[in-house]
Design an enzyme around this catalytic site. Structure first.
Site, short mmCIF file in Angstrom:
data_model
loop_
_atom_site.label_atom_id
_atom_site.label_comp_id
_atom_site.label_asym_id
_atom_site.label_seq_id
_atom_site.Cartn_x
_atom_site.Cartn_y
_atom_site.Cartn_z
N LYS A 1 -2.26 -2.10 -1.86
CA LYS A 1 -2.11 -1.92 -3.30
C LYS A 1 -0.72 -1.37 -3.62
CE LYS A 1 -4.62 0.34 -6.56
NZ LYS A 1 -5.63 1.35 -6.85
N ALA B 1 1.82 -0.54 -0.87
CA ALA B 1 2.85 -0.63 0.15
C ALA B 1 3.05 -2.06 0.64
CB ALA B 1 2.48 0.26 1.33
N LYS C 1 6.18 0.65 7.01
CA LYS C 1 5.45 0.69 5.73
C LYS C 1 6.38 1.20 4.65
CE LYS C 1 1.34 2.70 3.50
NZ LYS C 1 -0.03 3.24 3.68
N ASP D 1 -10.96 5.54 2.14
CA ASP D 1 -10.66 4.12 1.88
C ASP D 1 -10.95 3.28 3.12
OD1 ASP D 1 -9.95 2.06 0.19
OD2 ASP D 1 -7.79 2.41 0.31
P1 ADP Z 1 -1.69 0.39 1.26
O1 ADP Z 1 -1.74 1.87 1.05
O2 ADP Z 1 -0.76 -0.29 0.30
O3 ADP Z 1 -3.05 -0.24 1.29
P2 ADP Z 1 -1.64 0.07 4.15
O4 ADP Z 1 -1.21 1.21 4.99
O5 ADP Z 1 -3.11 -0.19 4.09
O6 ADP Z 1 -1.02 0.21 2.69
O7 ADP Z 1 -0.90 -1.24 4.68
C1 ADP Z 1 -1.06 -2.47 4.00
C2 ADP Z 1 -1.38 -3.58 4.98
O8 ADP Z 1 -0.30 -3.73 5.91
C3 ADP Z 1 -2.61 -3.34 5.85
O9 ADP Z 1 -3.79 -3.73 5.18
C4 ADP Z 1 -2.30 -4.22 7.06
O10 ADP Z 1 -2.53 -5.57 6.77
C5 ADP Z 1 -0.79 -4.04 7.20
N1 ADP Z 1 -0.47 -2.94 8.14
C6 ADP Z 1 -0.38 -1.64 7.82
N2 ADP Z 1 -0.07 -0.89 8.89
C7 ADP Z 1 0.06 -1.74 9.92
C8 ADP Z 1 0.36 -1.58 11.33
N3 ADP Z 1 0.62 -0.38 11.84
N4 ADP Z 1 0.38 -2.68 12.11
C9 ADP Z 1 0.12 -3.90 11.56
N5 ADP Z 1 -0.17 -4.12 10.27
C10 ADP Z 1 -0.20 -3.06 9.45
MG MG Z 2 -4.56 -0.25 2.61
#
Ligand code: ADP
Ligand code: MG
Length: 325
Positions: free
Chosen positions: A41, A43, A60, A154
């Site tokens: 949402k 990042a 991220k 979450d």
């Molecule tokens: P947000 O707070 O915007 O939901 P996330 O930390 O969930 O952010 O990261 C968004 C997406 O990026 C995740 O749903 C996943 O698909 C991908 N992602 C996040 N961290 C990693 C990681 N360490 N390795 C691979 N993919 C990642």
């Molecule tokens: Mg997420």
């Protein structure tokens, strides 16, 4: 050092923060892919290859301002939580943090398999043995958090990452963006999380508890085993109603061959009153999780039947997932 503020967010002491946050450009140190690995949402996450070592990470990118509001407090909290979860393989590790004028970049351990959601998108659900294996690891991760009074808030397949492609053998929790530290005396009421997975007390604006995660675990088990979301309806209001009443059904065609122990596990976790809901340690003791019985059916990720004689499903396919606006 860290301090917990009354809203359940962690703060990092200024001196420590200075040593944690690097002000050089991430692009000087890493080759960052243009196409993102994933998006949430808030990042955007891109593969980043450390130039000197060739090691792959996930970067991220989070905007410091959102809707003209400063997000630094929340971002520092996410960093602090990850720093406190560095000695478990069930939580994605934080490697470095960069700051630019507009963004914070969290350089994370890369989960090469991406989201668990992607497996669901391909095959609709996991076989029961696979689902149980996944659930045991998720429970391990959540137990680690709850021991430290961290509520993730979450838990959903988009925030569960696979270390290896197409394998549930090594699952890691990520995304502590809306997590909270629930120490005694801290009362958090907030509308947060993702519609399908959110607990009744969150919708009725009652205090959030560690057991708020237990509800999401129940929803998650339902989704992994069936490929369907238990409470999702055509509109948000109906979904909320289904959740507050725990209007739960197990359509035979969605749970064909699923053991009664697995279904009981789901029912055990989905208790409306958060005080009566089991604790994480109780879920470890549930027969579906604790028993070494083998489970009939395939070990592999399989697609659900494609037969067409299905009545209007009460539960809704994952594709119709919606999140809060
Ligand atoms: P947000 O707070 O915007 O939901 P996330 O930390 O969930 O952010 O990261 C968004 C997406 O990026 C995740 O749903 C996943 O698909 C991908 N992602 C996040 N961290 C990693 C990681 N360490 N390795 C691979 N993919 C990642
Ligand atoms: Mg997420």
């Amino acid at each position: 050092g860290f301090t917990t503020s009354r809203d359940g967010l962690l703060k990092i002491d200024d001196d420590d923060l200075k040593t944690v946050v690097l002000k050089t450009s991430i692009l000087a140190v890493y080759d960052v892919d243009k196409t993102p690995l994933g998006r949430g949402k808030y990042a955007t996450v891109c593969r980043a290859v450390h130039k000197k070592t060739g090691v792959h990470y996930a970067a991220k990118f989070v905007k410091k301002r959102r809707r003209n509001q400063d997000q630094m407090k929340e971002i520092i909290h996410e960093i602090a939580v990850l720093m406190q979860c560095s000695d478990t393989s069930r939580v994605i590790r934080l490697h470095e943090v960069y700051e630019s004028t507009t963004e914070m970049v969290l350089v994370l351990e890369l989960a090469a398999g991406g989201e668990l959601q992607h497996i669901l998108d391909m095959g609709q659900c996991l076989g029961e043995a696979e689902a149980r294996k996944a659930m045991r690891q998720i429970l391990d991760g959540v137990a680690y958090l709850h021991k430290r009074n961290i509520a993730h808030l979450d838990l959903k397949p988009q925030n569960l990452l696979l270390a290896e492609p197409n394998s549930c053998d090594n699952i890691k929790l990520c995304d502590f963006g809306i997590s909270k530290i629930l120490e005694p005396g801290i009362i958090v009421r907030e509308i947060l999380g993702t519609v399908d997975y959110v607990a009744p007390e969150v919708l009725s604006y009652e205090p959030i508890q560690l057991s708020t995660d237990i509800w999401s675990i129940g929803v998650l088990a339902y989704v992994l085993l069936s490929g369907f979301s238990p409470f999702a309806a055509d509109d948000k209001q109906q979904t909320f109603l289904n959740i507050s009443k725990c209007d739960l059904s197990f359509e035979p065609e969605h749970f064909e061959g699923v053991s009664s122990a697995a279904i009981d596990f789901i029912k055990t976790a989905l208790v409306v009153d958060p005080r009566k809901r089991p604790k994480i340690k109780d879920l470890f003791e549930h027969p579906w999780i604790s028993l070494k019985t083998s489970i009939p059916g395939t070990l592999n990720i399989h697609a659900t039947s494609t037969e067409t004689s299905q009545p209007t499903p009460k539960s809704t396919p994952l594709a119709q997932r919606k999140s809060f606006a």
